[in-house]
Design an enzyme around this catalytic site. Structure first.
Site, PDB file in Angstrom:
ATOM      1  N   SER A  65      49.060  43.833  41.011  1.00 26.28           N
ATOM      2  CA  SER A  65      49.449  44.000  39.606  1.00 26.28           C
ATOM      3  C   SER A  65      50.615  44.971  39.470  1.00 26.28           C
ATOM      4  CB  SER A  65      48.272  44.525  38.790  1.00 26.28           C
ATOM      5  OG  SER A  65      47.189  43.646  38.869  1.00 26.28           O
TER       6      SER A  65
HETATM    7  N1  SAH Z   1      43.393  44.803  42.569  1.00 29.06           N
HETATM    8  C1  SAH Z   1      44.308  43.970  43.297  1.00 29.06           C
HETATM    9  C2  SAH Z   1      44.734  42.777  42.482  1.00 29.06           C
HETATM   10  C3  SAH Z   1      44.591  41.538  43.256  1.00 29.06           C
HETATM   11  S1  SAH Z   1      44.753  40.032  42.391  1.00 29.06           S
HETATM   12  C4  SAH Z   1      45.466  44.746  43.850  1.00 29.06           C
HETATM   13  O1  SAH Z   1      45.640  45.921  43.485  1.00 29.06           O
HETATM   14  O2  SAH Z   1      46.197  44.231  44.694  1.00 29.06           O
HETATM   15  C5  SAH Z   1      43.076  39.548  42.158  1.00 29.06           C
HETATM   16  C6  SAH Z   1      42.245  39.333  43.392  1.00 29.06           C
HETATM   17  O3  SAH Z   1      40.969  38.837  42.966  1.00 29.06           O
HETATM   18  C7  SAH Z   1      42.770  38.312  44.372  1.00 29.06           C
HETATM   19  O4  SAH Z   1      42.938  38.902  45.628  1.00 29.06           O
HETATM   20  C8  SAH Z   1      41.676  37.219  44.405  1.00 29.06           C
HETATM   21  O5  SAH Z   1      41.491  36.642  45.677  1.00 29.06           O
HETATM   22  C9  SAH Z   1      40.463  38.019  43.971  1.00 29.06           C
HETATM   23  N2  SAH Z   1      39.345  37.232  43.425  1.00 29.06           N
HETATM   24  C10 SAH Z   1      39.377  36.136  42.603  1.00 29.06           C
HETATM   25  N3  SAH Z   1      38.125  35.722  42.321  1.00 29.06           N
HETATM   26  C11 SAH Z   1      37.272  36.569  42.971  1.00 29.06           C
HETATM   27  C12 SAH Z   1      35.858  36.663  43.074  1.00 29.06           C
HETATM   28  N4  SAH Z   1      35.025  35.815  42.440  1.00 29.06           N
HETATM   29  N5  SAH Z   1      35.335  37.645  43.833  1.00 29.06           N
HETATM   30  C13 SAH Z   1      36.145  38.528  44.486  1.00 29.06           C
HETATM   31  N6  SAH Z   1      37.476  38.495  44.435  1.00 29.06           N
HETATM   32  C14 SAH Z   1      38.052  37.520  43.679  1.00 29.06           C
END
Ligand code: SAH
Length: 219
Positions: A65
């Site tokens: 993000s």
């Molecule tokens: N907090 C992260 C943002 C990553 S984007 C950062 O700072 O980089 C969101 C993430 O959520 C992705 O990596 C995706 O694979 C994960 N995601 C999506 N659905 C999910 C679920 N049901 N359980 C765990 N992770 C999930």
């Protein structure tokens, strides 16, 4: 000037130009954003953009993000240093590191194993010992260590999963982007007398939460 020093300067500038003017005022959040080396969490070829005002791709179709959104969501969680927090969607591990600066224990779940492994390695290298990572479907939370003082979901959900609400402590907070597949509202909920009271903070765009209590699969 060496590279690390240059990144440190860029990080200070990020705080001054992207966070302070937009209402990030929590001192502990600002300190964490000033400290955590965001460039270590992005792919090597994108490092030079790490402190720009935008999200970046991290592989596997996922994104880290924008710094402002990380700071805003963290500020909304109102974490104290003796508290525990659950993050759903570890991704790059950057938000995890920010949480680890502020809370006693951090639990984080990522559905893509490759991302989990990568973030685990960098968090270890940077010496974060209060982080517990798991690969799996975080839409179900992580019941073993519940309840949490804060839960942060960093992927967009069609609704607020009841199982997550149950894993929030009395007085605890849940920060979650809720709404459509392509855009959502950032909702902040406070658990008061067993009920979640909701406030919408702003519109936002997150990758989908995919799982049992999220979206079915990638569109
Ligand atoms: N907090 C992260 C943002 C990553 S984007 C950062 O700072 O980089 C969101 C993430 O959520 C992705 O990596 C995706 O694979 C994960 N995601 C999506 N659905 C999910 C679920 N049901 N359980 C765990 N992770 C999930």
């Amino acid at each position: 000037m060496d590279r690390e020093h240059r990144f440190e300067e860029e990080r200070s500038r990020m705080v001054e130009t992207q966070l302070l003017p937009r209402g990030i005022t929590d001192e502990s959040v600002l300190l964490a954003m000033k400290k955590v080396p965001r460039h270590r969490f992005v792919p090597a070829d994108l490092m030079e953009f790490a402190y720009e005002d935008r999200p970046l791709p991290i592989g596997e179709g996922q994104t880290i993000s924008q710094p402002y959104i990380v700071a805003l969501m963290t500020q909304c969680l109102e974490l104290k240093e003796d508290e525990s927090v659950l993050e759903i969607g570890s991704g790059s591990g950057y938000q995890t590191a920010i949480l680890a600066e502020l809370a006693r224990q951090v639990y984080t779940v990522e559905r893509i194993e490759e991302l989990r492994n990568r973030s685990s390695e960098i968090l270890n290298t940077l010496g974060y010992v209060n982080v517990n990572l798991k690969a799996g479907d975080g839409s179900e939370g992580w019941p073993e260590f519940a309840p949490y003082d804060g839960i942060m979901v960093t992927a967009g959900s069609p609704e607020i999963p009841e199982v997550l609400a149950e894993q929030v402590n009395e007085g605890g907070r849940l920060v979650i982007p809720v709404g459509g597949y392509y855009s959502q509202e950032l909702a902040v909920m406070h658990k008061i007398h067993g009920n979640l009271e909701r406030k919408n903070v702003c519109g936002c765009v997150f990758v989908p939460l995919i799982g049992k209590y999220g979206w079915e699969r990638g569109k």
